[in-house]
Design a protein around this motif. Sequence first.
Motif, PDB file in Angstrom:
ATOM      1  N   LEU A  77      11.868   2.207   6.628  1.00  0.00           N
ATOM      2  CA  LEU A  77      11.410   1.190   5.681  1.00  0.00           C
ATOM      3  C   LEU A  77      11.862  -0.204   6.076  1.00  0.00           C
ATOM      4  N   LEU A  78      13.020  -0.285   6.748  1.00  0.00           N
ATOM      5  CA  LEU A  78      13.542  -1.590   7.172  1.00  0.00           C
ATOM      6  C   LEU A  78      12.809  -2.173   8.368  1.00  0.00           C
ATOM      7  N   GLY A  79      11.996  -1.371   9.042  1.00  0.00           N
ATOM      8  CA  GLY A  79      11.225  -1.943  10.133  1.00  0.00           C
ATOM      9  C   GLY A  79      11.007  -1.067  11.341  1.00  0.00           C
ATOM     10  N   GLN A  80      11.594   0.126  11.363  1.00  0.00           N
ATOM     11  CA  GLN A  80      11.382   1.032  12.485  1.00  0.00           C
ATOM     12  C   GLN A  80       9.986   1.649  12.472  1.00  0.00           C
ATOM     13  N   LYS A  81       9.265   1.434  11.400  1.00  0.00           N
ATOM     14  CA  LYS A  81       7.893   1.920  11.277  1.00  0.00           C
ATOM     15  C   LYS A  81       7.040   0.785  10.727  1.00  0.00           C
ATOM     16  N   ILE A  82       5.792   0.672  11.188  1.00  0.00           N
ATOM     17  CA  ILE A  82       4.890  -0.392  10.748  1.00  0.00           C
ATOM     18  C   ILE A  82       4.124   0.073   9.510  1.00  0.00           C
ATOM     19  N   TYR A  83       4.211  -0.705   8.441  1.00  0.00           N
ATOM     20  CA  TYR A  83       3.477  -0.423   7.206  1.00  0.00           C
ATOM     21  C   TYR A  83       2.481  -1.558   6.976  1.00  0.00           C
ATOM     22  N   THR A  84       1.207  -1.234   6.909  1.00  0.00           N
ATOM     23  CA  THR A  84       0.171  -2.265   6.776  1.00  0.00           C
ATOM     24  C   THR A  84      -0.250  -2.505   5.333  1.00  0.00           C
ATOM     25  N   ARG A  85       0.122  -1.627   4.426  1.00  0.00           N
ATOM     26  CA  ARG A  85      -0.282  -1.784   3.032  1.00  0.00           C
ATOM     27  C   ARG A  85       0.508  -2.899   2.343  1.00  0.00           C
ATOM     28  N   THR A  86       0.023  -3.341   1.209  1.00  0.00           N
ATOM     29  CA  THR A  86       0.778  -4.293   0.400  1.00  0.00           C
ATOM     30  C   THR A  86       1.883  -3.549  -0.337  1.00  0.00           C
ATOM     31  N   VAL A  87       2.844  -4.305  -0.818  1.00  0.00           N
ATOM     32  CA  VAL A  87       3.945  -3.710  -1.576  1.00  0.00           C
ATOM     33  C   VAL A  87       3.419  -2.970  -2.797  1.00  0.00           C
ATOM     34  N   SER A  88       2.496  -3.595  -3.526  1.00  0.00           N
ATOM     35  CA  SER A  88       1.946  -2.978  -4.736  1.00  0.00           C
ATOM     36  C   SER A  88       1.267  -1.649  -4.439  1.00  0.00           C
ATOM     37  N   ARG A  89       0.487  -1.617  -3.374  1.00  0.00           N
ATOM     38  CA  ARG A  89      -0.218  -0.381  -3.047  1.00  0.00           C
ATOM     39  C   ARG A  89       0.742   0.703  -2.563  1.00  0.00           C
ATOM     40  N   TYR A  90       1.703   0.337  -1.729  1.00  0.00           N
ATOM     41  CA  TYR A  90       2.651   1.324  -1.219  1.00  0.00           C
ATOM     42  C   TYR A  90       3.474   1.926  -2.348  1.00  0.00           C
ATOM     43  N   LEU A  91       3.906   1.090  -3.280  1.00  0.00           N
ATOM     44  CA  LEU A  91       4.730   1.559  -4.395  1.00  0.00           C
ATOM     45  C   LEU A  91       3.893   2.126  -5.539  1.00  0.00           C
ATOM     46  N   ALA A  92       2.566   2.121  -5.380  1.00  0.00           N
ATOM     47  CA  ALA A  92       1.639   2.677  -6.388  1.00  0.00           C
ATOM     48  C   ALA A  92       1.882   2.066  -7.769  1.00  0.00           C
ATOM     49  N   LEU A  93       2.009   0.744  -7.814  1.00  0.00           N
ATOM     50  CA  LEU A  93       2.336   0.080  -9.067  1.00  0.00           C
ATOM     51  C   LEU A  93       1.217   0.168 -10.091  1.00  0.00           C
ATOM     52  N   LYS A  94      -0.036   0.163  -9.630  1.00  0.00           N
ATOM     53  CA  LYS A  94      -1.166   0.262 -10.554  1.00  0.00           C
ATOM     54  C   LYS A  94      -1.549   1.711 -10.828  1.00  0.00           C
ATOM     55  N   ARG A  95      -1.531   2.537  -9.779  1.00  0.00           N
ATOM     56  CA  ARG A  95      -1.936   3.941  -9.923  1.00  0.00           C
ATOM     57  C   ARG A  95      -0.895   4.754 -10.677  1.00  0.00           C
ATOM     58  N   SER A  96       0.378   4.466 -10.444  1.00  0.00           N
ATOM     59  CA  SER A  96       1.469   5.205 -11.099  1.00  0.00           C
ATOM     60  C   SER A  96       2.540   4.209 -11.535  1.00  0.00           C
TER      61      SER A  96
END
Length: 206
Positions: A77-96
Amino acid sequence: METDRRTTLQSIGVCVFSKESFGLSKLNFTLERGKKYKFICHDKEKYQTLLGMLEGRYKPERGILNRTGIIQSDRLLLGQKIYTRTVSRYLALKRSPAFFFHGQKKHKILYMQNLRASYLQTFPIYRLKGIDRLKFVLLALCFQETGYIILSSLLYQELDSLFIDFLEEIFLHTQTTVIVCEDPSESIKIPFLQEYNNWHEVITIS
């Protein structure tokens, strides 16, 4: 082999890169839901291999490895892997918008506010740096409801009191927590982890 529903990870005679100097052989351990585990690795290269295996990035060449649930690793999560999604989508703020934590239903937005991180919602994760990245990592670990979380990189960072308190809450109340230390483990910089001794099991990798 069927995995017990209380088990999040089971390693039976697992070998990973066993012919290499950084390889691991005949790993036998079981991580049970709701328990705290501490791995201590005496070799820096094997430390990286162990993390890769626990994170699900390295598949065993021999043995049986059973996993259930989702894995969250602070170093990825700190950067060893590339995440292209937004924070909201990754954390499922709207869906959950709610999650279960410490046996109760909690609202994610309140935790974001407590961490002063509400402004991060629309940011792409790969653009987050410094404090913003750290806030995202803590939220991703906190909102984890199944499987287990791995703490390794955060153990050796200087954090201010807001982040230490938030991390302690995650550590104490997340379903299953694994920390992976380089030897000597006394170099850990997180105060509550320096003093914690209620591990279900301490597993040493030499």
